[in-house]
Design an enzyme around this catalytic site. Structure first.
Site, PDB file in Angstrom:
ATOM      1  N   ASN A  61       0.838  -1.198   0.000  1.00 19.81           N
ATOM      2  CA  ASN A  61       0.000   0.000   0.000  1.00 19.81           C
ATOM      3  C   ASN A  61       0.872   1.246   0.000  1.00 19.81           C
ATOM      4  OD1 ASN A  61       0.635  -0.656   2.786  1.00 19.81           O
ATOM      5  ND2 ASN A  61      -1.006   0.679   3.466  1.00 19.81           N
ATOM      6  N   GLU A  63       0.236   5.293   0.747  1.00 21.37           N
ATOM      7  CA  GLU A  63      -0.700   6.329   1.176  1.00 21.37           C
ATOM      8  C   GLU A  63      -0.272   7.696   0.679  1.00 21.37           C
ATOM      9  OE1 GLU A  63      -2.192   4.184   5.289  1.00 21.37           O
ATOM     10  OE2 GLU A  63      -0.938   5.976   5.451  1.00 21.37           O
ATOM     11  N   CYS A  72      -3.985   0.558  -2.656  1.00 22.76           N
ATOM     12  CA  CYS A  72      -3.853  -0.652  -1.846  1.00 22.76           C
ATOM     13  C   CYS A  72      -2.796  -1.599  -2.421  1.00 22.76           C
ATOM     14  CB  CYS A  72      -5.191  -1.384  -1.791  1.00 22.76           C
ATOM     15  SG  CYS A  72      -6.523  -0.434  -1.059  1.00 22.76           S
ATOM     16  N   GLU A  74      -2.996  -4.842  -2.969  1.00 16.79           N
ATOM     17  CA  GLU A  74      -3.507  -5.792  -3.960  1.00 16.79           C
ATOM     18  C   GLU A  74      -3.557  -5.173  -5.350  1.00 16.79           C
ATOM     19  OE1 GLU A  74      -4.701  -4.920  -0.973  1.00 16.79           O
ATOM     20  OE2 GLU A  74      -6.170  -6.387  -0.255  1.00 16.79           O
ATOM     21  N   CYS A 112     -10.105  -4.827   0.390  1.00 17.37           N
ATOM     22  CA  CYS A 112     -11.206  -3.871   0.473  1.00 17.37           C
ATOM     23  C   CYS A 112     -12.133  -4.061  -0.729  1.00 17.37           C
ATOM     24  CB  CYS A 112     -10.669  -2.438   0.512  1.00 17.37           C
ATOM     25  SG  CYS A 112     -10.022  -1.843  -1.074  1.00 17.37           S
ATOM     26  N   CYS A 115     -10.523  -3.335  -4.172  1.00 19.02           N
ATOM     27  CA  CYS A 115      -9.598  -4.401  -4.573  1.00 19.02           C
ATOM     28  C   CYS A 115     -10.360  -5.653  -4.999  1.00 19.02           C
ATOM     29  CB  CYS A 115      -8.620  -4.721  -3.447  1.00 19.02           C
ATOM     30  SG  CYS A 115      -7.399  -3.413  -3.201  1.00 19.02           S
TER      31      CYS A 115
END
Length: 160
Positions: A61, A63, A72, A74, A112, A115
């Site tokens: 990830n 940010e 993210c 994934e 999430c 994803c």
């Protein structure tokens, strides 16, 4: 009115029960958490995916102070794999995370919603399931397809 029930199927494994190639993918996902850039949430996520040709691609990830542009682990791994291997299907994906204390999470971490939709698109694209391993220190949950995590996913046919 009719009530409908949707069931999902997951397996729960202990790390020691996994085959060697699954353990390797889990280890690489955990390793990828250390490449994470998570200065705001302090929640470091790593992903590792295996392609049909046997190659493995990792992601983490990343940010940003403008949260909507955060990405993210994934999706980082999937988009990287598709850039490097544009016509090679993804076979399986492992996702792991470390909490604000820097410890690996106890409960398995799951992708999430965004994803899940991206993973689903890869299944639709290549017409094959992607096995998803969600890693926690207490166990590893395994879904044989993202459809078990996103049973009412949005797909091309929904736009017709």
């Amino acid at each position: 009115m009719k009530n409908k029930t949707i069931e999902i199927k997951l397996q729960e494994w202990q790390y020691e029960e996994l085959c060697e190639s699954d353990r390797t993918l889990v280890d690489l996902a955990k390793e990828a958490t250390f490449s994470s850039y998570a200065p705001y949430s302090k929640f470091s996520v790593g992903a590792a995916l295996r392609l049909e040709n046997g190659d493995v691609v990792k992601g983490c990830n990343n940010e940003n102070a403008a949260y909507p542009v955060t990405l993210c682990a994934e999706r980082t791994a999937i988009f990287s794999a598709q850039a490097q291997y544009p016509n090679v299907p993804i076979v399986e994906l492992a996702v792991a995370a470390r909490n604000v204390k820097g410890e690996f999470v106890v409960k398995p971490v799951s992708p999430c919603g965004s994803c899940r939709q991206v993973i689903a698109e890869q299944e639709y694209r290549y017409k094959r399931n992607i096995r998803v391993m969600m890693v926690g220190e207490e166990g590893i949950l395994v879904a044989e397809s993202v459809k078990d995590l996103l049973p009412l996913g949005f797909e091309e046919g929904d736009m017709k």
